[in-house]
Design an enzyme around this catalytic site. Structure first.
Site, PDB file in Angstrom:
ATOM      1  N   LYS A  14       0.817  -1.212   0.000  1.00 41.99           N
ATOM      2  CA  LYS A  14       0.000   0.000   0.000  1.00 41.99           C
ATOM      3  C   LYS A  14       0.861   1.278   0.000  1.00 41.99           C
ATOM      4  O   LYS A  14       0.568   2.225  -0.728  1.00 41.99           O
ATOM      5  CB  LYS A  14      -0.869  -0.055   1.265  1.00 41.99           C
ATOM      6  CG  LYS A  14      -1.867   1.016   1.431  1.00 41.99           C
ATOM      7  CD  LYS A  14      -2.739   0.714   2.627  1.00 41.99           C
ATOM      8  CE  LYS A  14      -1.914   0.694   3.905  1.00 41.99           C
ATOM      9  NZ  LYS A  14      -2.623   1.237   5.073  1.00 41.99           N
ATOM     10  N   ARG A  90      -9.292   4.050  10.536  1.00 45.03           N
ATOM     11  CA  ARG A  90      -8.986   2.658  10.879  1.00 45.03           C
ATOM     12  C   ARG A  90     -10.211   1.922  11.398  1.00 45.03           C
ATOM     13  O   ARG A  90     -10.182   0.704  11.530  1.00 45.03           O
ATOM     14  CB  ARG A  90      -7.923   2.594  11.980  1.00 45.03           C
ATOM     15  CG  ARG A  90      -6.517   2.856  11.492  1.00 45.03           C
ATOM     16  CD  ARG A  90      -5.515   2.503  12.580  1.00 45.03           C
ATOM     17  NE  ARG A  90      -4.232   3.145  12.360  1.00 45.03           N
ATOM     18  CZ  ARG A  90      -3.300   2.687  11.530  1.00 45.03           C
ATOM     19  NH1 ARG A  90      -3.509   1.576  10.858  1.00 45.03           N
ATOM     20  NH2 ARG A  90      -2.175   3.342  11.383  1.00 45.03           N
ATOM     21  N   ARG A 129      11.450 -12.872   5.684  1.00 42.38           N
ATOM     22  CA  ARG A 129      12.716 -12.196   5.969  1.00 42.38           C
ATOM     23  C   ARG A 129      13.575 -12.955   6.978  1.00 42.38           C
ATOM     24  O   ARG A 129      13.127 -13.328   8.046  1.00 42.38           O
ATOM     25  CB  ARG A 129      12.445 -10.790   6.490  1.00 42.38           C
ATOM     26  CG  ARG A 129      13.733  -9.966   6.588  1.00 42.38           C
ATOM     27  CD  ARG A 129      13.451  -8.521   6.650  1.00 42.38           C
ATOM     28  NE  ARG A 129      12.863  -8.175   7.931  1.00 42.38           N
ATOM     29  CZ  ARG A 129      12.793  -6.923   8.376  1.00 42.38           C
ATOM     30  NH1 ARG A 129      13.224  -5.942   7.629  1.00 42.38           N
ATOM     31  NH2 ARG A 129      12.256  -6.683   9.546  1.00 42.38           N
ATOM     32  N   ARG A 161      13.974 -13.016  13.021  1.00 43.74           N
ATOM     33  CA  ARG A 161      13.690 -12.179  14.181  1.00 43.74           C
ATOM     34  C   ARG A 161      12.253 -12.427  14.630  1.00 43.74           C
ATOM     35  O   ARG A 161      11.401 -12.827  13.839  1.00 43.74           O
ATOM     36  CB  ARG A 161      13.873 -10.706  13.808  1.00 43.74           C
ATOM     37  CG  ARG A 161      15.319 -10.369  13.537  1.00 43.74           C
ATOM     38  CD  ARG A 161      15.517  -8.900  13.280  1.00 43.74           C
ATOM     39  NE  ARG A 161      14.244  -8.161  13.363  1.00 43.74           N
ATOM     40  CZ  ARG A 161      14.096  -6.902  13.051  1.00 43.74           C
ATOM     41  NH1 ARG A 161      15.109  -6.222  12.606  1.00 43.74           N
ATOM     42  NH2 ARG A 161      12.928  -6.302  13.151  1.00 43.74           N
ATOM     43  N   ARG A 172      -0.518 -10.169  14.200  1.00 41.21           N
ATOM     44  CA  ARG A 172      -0.700  -8.837  13.607  1.00 41.21           C
ATOM     45  C   ARG A 172      -1.866  -8.852  12.631  1.00 41.21           C
ATOM     46  O   ARG A 172      -2.654  -7.928  12.563  1.00 41.21           O
ATOM     47  CB  ARG A 172       0.561  -8.456  12.829  1.00 41.21           C
ATOM     48  CG  ARG A 172       1.440  -7.462  13.528  1.00 41.21           C
ATOM     49  CD  ARG A 172       2.733  -7.339  12.777  1.00 41.21           C
ATOM     50  NE  ARG A 172       2.688  -6.368  11.704  1.00 41.21           N
ATOM     51  CZ  ARG A 172       3.607  -6.286  10.738  1.00 41.21           C
ATOM     52  NH1 ARG A 172       4.615  -7.124  10.713  1.00 41.21           N
ATOM     53  NH2 ARG A 172       3.517  -5.376   9.807  1.00 41.21           N
TER      54      ARG A 172
END
Ligand SMILES: [Zn+2]
Length: 219
Positions: A14, A90, A129, A161, A172
């Protein structure tokens, strides 16, 4: 004049698509975080109120956020300056407040644009990642880390990580969905929602967005 809300999950691309639109249509990107910081720096009445919320560690109220947006967008209307809202609304109450603010200005949203990427694909992108234990270089493996892969810079071992782990990302994602699904439904009901398929390369997706804008005569 373009008045745009951009919707899309973390990892939907986005932000980069917003930059393409910004350039193509000479828009200003209004990020709520930046706006708050500016208002506080100005030490305006709204800035002072916002600061007192933040000092208490609370979220700035929707009324204050809308108050700040109202000033800025009124100025943009006077200048004919189009804009993209980033990070706002939001929630459904924020969307309602936004539409009512625009209504008072005698205008409405050009569109609420959803860059639609299936959840599994977002998770795949975000959990790709890996970081080098030795030099902290990062590398993306969207299709999973090949066995025995090491850091290309120094040959160090690669690890994930906490933030990049699938489990963290699924968390999330569920927070994002809980807030955003009702928001998408709200804009759809208002017939303001446009959806673009978010699968593909960066260029393919911006191509779809620009085609849509041309077709809908959004400019
Ligand atoms: Zn390394």
């Amino acid at each position: 004049m373009i008045r745009l809300v951009l919707l899309g999950g973390p990892g939907s691309g986005k932000g980069t698509q917003a930059d393409v639109l910004k350039k193509k249509y000479a828009l200003v990107k209004l990020s709520t975080g930046d706006l708050l910081r500016q208002e506080i720096a100005k030490n305006s009445e709204l800035g002072k109120q916002a600061k007192s919320f933040m000092n208490k560690g609370e979220l700035v109220s929707d009324a204050i956020m809308i108050g700040i947006l109202e000033h800025i967008t009124a100025d943009f209307e006077a200048k004919g300056q189009g804009y993209i809202l980033d990070g706002f609304p939001r929630t459904v109450p924020q969307a309602e407040a936004l539409l009512s603010m625009l209504g008072k200005q005698g205008v409405t949203l050009s569109t609420a644009l959803l860059i639609d990427v299936p959840e599994e694909e977002l998770v795949r992108r975000l959990s790709s990642r890996w970081t080098c234990v030795r030099c902290s270089a990062t590398v993306g493996y969207p299709d999973g880390k090949p066995e025995g892969a090491v850091c290309a810079q120094c040959g160090g071992e690669l690890y994930q990580r906490e933030d990049d782990k699938r489990e963290t990302i699924l968390n999330r994602m569920s927070v994002y969905k809980k807030n955003t699904e009702p928001l998408i439904a709200y804009f759809r009901e208002k017939k303001m929602l446009e959806r673009v398929d978010g699968f593909g390369t960066f260029e393919e997706i911006s191509g779809r967005i620009l085609d849509l804008f041309a077709k809908k005569n959004i400019r």
